[in-house]
Enzyme design. Structure first.
Site, short mmCIF file in Angstrom:
data_model
loop_
_atom_site.label_atom_id
_atom_site.label_comp_id
_atom_site.label_asym_id
_atom_site.label_seq_id
_atom_site.Cartn_x
_atom_site.Cartn_y
_atom_site.Cartn_z
N ASP A 37 -25.98 40.65 51.22
CA ASP A 37 -25.76 39.24 51.51
C ASP A 37 -25.35 39.03 52.96
O ASP A 37 -24.90 39.96 53.65
CB ASP A 37 -24.67 38.68 50.59
N LYS A 59 -27.80 34.07 52.18
CA LYS A 59 -27.97 32.63 52.12
C LYS A 59 -26.89 31.97 52.96
O LYS A 59 -25.75 32.41 52.98
CB LYS A 59 -27.85 32.11 50.68
N MET A 173 -16.27 27.81 47.87
CA MET A 173 -17.43 27.02 48.32
C MET A 173 -17.17 25.51 48.21
O MET A 173 -18.07 24.75 47.87
CB MET A 173 -18.68 27.40 47.52
#
Length: 257
Positions: A37, A59, A173
């Protein structure tokens, strides 16, 4: 046709290389291919074998250059080549890491999967800042929630359930939606004076912190955005944070001030 390869779902931890588990390091060092990641640090990637195939699939917010469906396929394809694949994820692969989705996809296709748990960002935050997740008299429990929905769907969290002053609430997040989150929690009964701690890039050299209150955190973060990833901690345990440890260029707003 399935080969003899296997996939290790590895928690890389919150960022610092010395917070990886021995099991995680052992798995990584045995890999023929590493699928990693965006937030996995260069220091951690350096532990991979020199000959390992390195496959970035990271991402960024609103920028999923490699869709999850393609990541699943990549893991399967590498395993079918007979490779030992290290799937490196920040934090723990089974806490908001979609590790279980990848494992299910692989299991359906006969690929063996093994896990190395990782220290999640909340635990890294506690160790880095001294703010405990639970504390006698302040918090009898802790809850982890995501402050973002896939494809920017509406946040449909159970606000009444989350609005418990006896529980530490850790939001992953959630930086982009923190104003909405704070408003909903106050509408559900949490006091505006509840202390809040936001930490960006926890446990890394780029770590920054901001102390605020529930009724101010949305305004604060709009005025001074923090670079992702940002972890937000709400609860009375934040009152234990020692403000002297806060970088001098960051505003300090503690409950009661």
């Amino acid at each position: 046709m399935t080969g003899t390869g296997k996939v290790y779902l590895i928690g890389a931890g919150p960022g610092a290389v010395d917070l990886m588990t021995l099991r995680a390091v052992k798995m990584l060092k045995s890999a023929d291919a590493v699928v990693y990641d965006r937030l996995v640090s260069p220091e951690i990637l350096a532990l991979a074998p020199a000959k390992a195939r390195m496959v970035p699939v990271g991402k960024a917010p609103k920028s999923h250059t490699v869709p999850q469906e393609r990541i699943n396929e990549i893991l399967h394809e590498l395993a079918c080549e007979g490779l030992t694949v290290a799937r490196l994820k920040g934090g723990d692969p089974l806490i908001f890491g979609r590790g279980s989705e990848e494992a299910a996809y692989l299991a359906e296709r006969g690929v063996a999967v093994d896990y190395a748990p990782g220290i999640t960002a909340a635990q890294g935050m506690a160790a880095a800042t001294g703010v405990p997740l639970t504390h006698r008299g302040l918090a009898t429990g802790v809850r982890y929630v995501t402050g973002h929905r896939a494809r920017d769907a509406r946040l449909d969290l159970d606000w009444q359930s989350l609005a418990c002053e006896d529980t530490t609430l850790v939001i992953y997040m959630g930086a982009a939606n923190i104003a909405e989150i704070a408003l909903n929690l106050m509408r559900a009964g949490l006091p505006g004076s509840l202390p809040v701690l936001a930490v960006a890039h926890v446990t890394t050299p780029r770590e920054t912190r901001h102390i605020s209150r529930l009724d101010q955190i949305g305004t604060d973060m709009a005025a001074r955005p923090m670079p992702a990833p940002v972890l937000i901690v709400l609860g009375h345990v934040v009152s234990l944070y020692h403000s002297a440890a806060l970088p001098l260029d960051l505003p300090q707003v503690m409950a009661g001030e």
